[in-house]
Scaffold this motif. Structure first.
Motif, short mmCIF file in Angstrom:
data_model
loop_
_atom_site.label_atom_id
_atom_site.label_comp_id
_atom_site.label_asym_id
_atom_site.label_seq_id
_atom_site.Cartn_x
_atom_site.Cartn_y
_atom_site.Cartn_z
N TYR A 123 45.17 36.67 51.63
CA TYR A 123 45.76 37.96 51.28
C TYR A 123 44.64 38.94 50.93
O TYR A 123 43.75 38.62 50.15
CB TYR A 123 46.70 37.81 50.08
N ALA A 124 44.70 40.12 51.54
CA ALA A 124 43.74 41.18 51.24
C ALA A 124 44.42 42.22 50.35
O ALA A 124 45.53 42.66 50.65
CB ALA A 124 43.24 41.83 52.52
N ILE A 125 43.75 42.60 49.26
CA ILE A 125 44.28 43.63 48.38
C ILE A 125 43.17 44.65 48.12
O ILE A 125 42.06 44.29 47.72
CB ILE A 125 44.77 43.05 47.04
N GLY A 126 43.47 45.91 48.38
CA GLY A 126 42.50 46.97 48.19
C GLY A 126 43.17 48.32 48.26
O GLY A 126 44.37 48.46 47.99
N ASN A 127 42.39 49.32 48.66
CA ASN A 127 42.87 50.70 48.68
C ASN A 127 42.59 51.36 50.02
O ASN A 127 41.87 52.36 50.10
CB ASN A 127 42.20 51.49 47.54
N PRO A 128 43.15 50.84 51.12
CA PRO A 128 42.87 51.41 52.43
C PRO A 128 43.36 52.85 52.52
O PRO A 128 44.50 53.16 52.16
CB PRO A 128 43.65 50.50 53.39
N LYS A 129 42.46 53.72 53.00
CA LYS A 129 42.78 55.15 53.13
C LYS A 129 43.29 55.74 51.82
O LYS A 129 44.07 56.71 51.82
CB LYS A 129 43.82 55.36 54.24
#
Length: 223
Positions: A123-129
């Protein structure tokens, strides 16, 4: 004897299953530790943004390229914003650590590289765009190694985009496997996404001392 063996196998499988979390549980467990990293110039004007993960008390790790050219850095989550300073860096591996006084977010658990297996859920968690706390799921697609057999990249089908850099790639137990760092955007490729491995975060303090002797204590700007 056979019956006992079957019981042991079933018990082991049940324990392993119990340790795994649902995607919603992974998100609830680790999302408080994923922050947006914002950078500014000397005049306080915005430069860029990415993501970061809390790995120790008042410490956030991110990709160094997120901080490039910055003279001021802050971490943000929802309505909270805290100033940060650059404490450790390894530009060769694109791993930097920020010190964030007053940060109360919990540190994530660090995964065991020896347990990585192609095909496992991630699972990837971040702030894309700039879309705060976005979660995507996929598989660990490949373990990319250099000519010496050393792990240098985790390839994943979990989607990432600009702004995801420095975000977390987590396993099904919510342990941090690495930092999402880049994705292919070429027209002839699909779903090729990569993260730097967790061992590079573990090795950061020692490598910072070795690579940056005499420069410790510098703030915000990445060399």
């Amino acid at each position: 004897m056979n019956r006992c063996l079957v019981c042991l196998v079933v018990a082991a499988a049940t324990t392993a299953h119990a340790q795994s979390l649902t995607p919603a549980q992974v998100y609830a467990k680790v999302s408080p530790s994923v922050w947006r990293v914002s950078t500014y110039d000397l005049d306080g004007l915005p430069l860029s943004q990415g993501s970061g993960v809390v790995t120790a008390a008042e410490a956030v790790v991110t990709n160094c390229h997120v901080l490039k050219g910055a003279r001021q850095v802050a971490v943000r989550r929802e309505k909270q914003k805290l100033p940060a300073t650059l404490m450790l860096w390894d530009v060769q591996r694109d791993v930097c650590q920020l010190r964030v006084p007053g940060l109360a977010a919990p540190a994530v658990a660090l995964a065991d590289t020896a347990r990585f297996a192609v095909g496992q859920p991630v699972y990837a968690i971040g702030n894309p765009k700039g879309l705060e706390l976005t979660m995507s799921d996929g598989l660990l697609s490949a373990l990319r190694k250099d000519d010496a057999g050393r792990l240098i990249l985790l390839q994943t089908s979990a989607a990432i985009s600009g702004g995801s850099s420095g975000g977390g790639l987590f396993d099904e137990r919510g342990a941090l496997m690495g930092l999402t760092t880049l994705a292919s955007v070429k027209a002839d490729t699909q779903n090729l996404n990569f993260a730097i491995p967790i061992d590079w975060i573990r090795e950061l303090p020692a490598r910072h001392t070795k690579l940056n002797a005499g420069t410790a204590g510098q703030a915000a700007a990445v060399p």
